[in-house]
Design a protein around this motif. Structure first.
Motif, short mmCIF file in Angstrom:
data_model
loop_
_atom_site.label_atom_id
_atom_site.label_comp_id
_atom_site.label_asym_id
_atom_site.label_seq_id
_atom_site.Cartn_x
_atom_site.Cartn_y
_atom_site.Cartn_z
N MET A 105 0.83 -1.18 0.00
CA MET A 105 0.00 0.00 0.00
C MET A 105 0.88 1.25 0.00
O MET A 105 1.89 1.31 0.69
CB MET A 105 -0.88 -0.01 1.25
N ARG A 106 0.48 2.22 -0.77
CA ARG A 106 1.27 3.43 -0.93
C ARG A 106 1.07 4.33 0.29
O ARG A 106 -0.05 4.51 0.78
CB ARG A 106 0.80 4.15 -2.19
N VAL A 107 2.19 4.93 0.76
CA VAL A 107 2.13 5.89 1.87
C VAL A 107 2.33 7.27 1.28
O VAL A 107 3.36 7.56 0.68
CB VAL A 107 3.21 5.58 2.92
N THR A 108 1.36 8.11 1.45
CA THR A 108 1.44 9.45 0.88
C THR A 108 2.39 10.32 1.68
O THR A 108 2.76 10.01 2.83
CB THR A 108 0.05 10.11 0.86
N LYS A 109 2.79 11.44 1.07
CA LYS A 109 3.69 12.37 1.76
C LYS A 109 3.05 12.91 3.04
O LYS A 109 3.71 13.08 4.07
CB LYS A 109 4.05 13.53 0.85
N GLY A 110 1.78 13.19 2.96
CA GLY A 110 1.08 13.70 4.14
C GLY A 110 1.07 12.71 5.28
O GLY A 110 1.31 13.06 6.44
N HIS A 111 0.81 11.42 4.96
CA HIS A 111 0.79 10.38 6.00
C HIS A 111 2.18 10.23 6.61
O HIS A 111 2.35 10.14 7.83
CB HIS A 111 0.32 9.05 5.39
#
Length: 174
Positions: free
Chosen positions: A1-7
Motif C-alpha cells: 500500500m502506498r504511503v502518501t507524503k502527508g501520512h
C-alpha cells in the motif's frame, strides 16, 4: 500500500527535538529537571537527599587530580620537545640533505651550501627569484626552483608522506 507524503509527514511530526521540561525547586527556587534532585540545594520533593557541600568537595578533589595529571603530562611533553629541539639544532649545525628535494642534485646542493643555504628551513625561507639568480651565476640555469621552498617546508616540518606525494606529482622538480 502506498504511503502518501502527508501520512509520512504526520508520522514524522513526533520526531522533533523538544526542550527539557523544567520545574522550580520548592526549597531554593532554582530550575531543575522534573523528578530529579535540585543540584543547587540537594532537595527532592521537599526532603534533603544530597549533601551538596560533600559533592562539591569531591568534585574539587577530582579536578585537582586532573590538573596534577595535566601538569605532569605537560612536563613530559616539554621534555620531549626540548630533546627534539636539541636534535634539530645538532642536525641544523651540520645541515640537512638538500638532495631529498626533487630537482636538487649533489652539485646544486653544494652551490646552495656555499651560498649559506644549508638546511630545509633556509631553503624554505629563500625566494624563488634569489634561487634562480644563484643558479644562473653558477651555470645551473636549467633547473627550476619554483617548488623547492614548498618541498623544503614539508621536509623541515618532517611531513615525509606529504613530501613524497608532492614529489610523485612533479616531473624532475618542476
Amino acid at each position: 500500500m502506498r504511503v502518501t507524503k502527508g501520512h509520512r509527514n504526520n508520522r514524522r511530526s513526533h520526531h522533533a527535538l523538544k526542550a527539557p521540561r523544567l520545574s522550580v525547586c520548592s526549597n531554593c527556587g532554582a530550575y531543575h529537571q522534573r523528578h530529579r534532585v535540585c543540584l543547587e540545594c540537594g532537595y527532592y520533593k521537599g526532603e534533603k537527599v544530597l549533601d551538596i557541600v560533600k559533592v562539591k568537595k569531591a568534585e574539587e578533589k577530582i579536578e585537582a587530580k586532573a590538573t596534577k595529571a595535566e601538569v605532569k603530562e605537560n612536563k613530559k611533553a616539554t621534555k620531549t620537545e626540548a630533546k627534539k629541539e636539541t636534535v634539530k639544532k645538532s642536525t641544523a649545525s651540520k645541515g640537512d640533505d638538500l638532495t631529498k628535494v626533487e630537482g636538487i642534485g649533489p652539485k646544486t646542493a653544494e652551490v646552495l651550501n656555499k651560498a649559506g643555504i644549508k638546511t630545509f628551513a633556509d631553503l624554505a625561507a629563500s625566494k624563488v627569484g634569489d634561487l634562480r639568480t644563484l643558479l644562473e651565476e653558477n651555470g645551473l640555469n636549467r633547473y627550476d626552483p619554483k617548488t623547492w621552498s614548498k618541498q623544503a617546508r614539508l621536509a623541515r616540518d618532517e611531513k615525509w608522506d606529504d613530501l613524497k606525494t608532492l614529489q610523485d606529482e612533479l616531473k624532475g622538480g618542476e
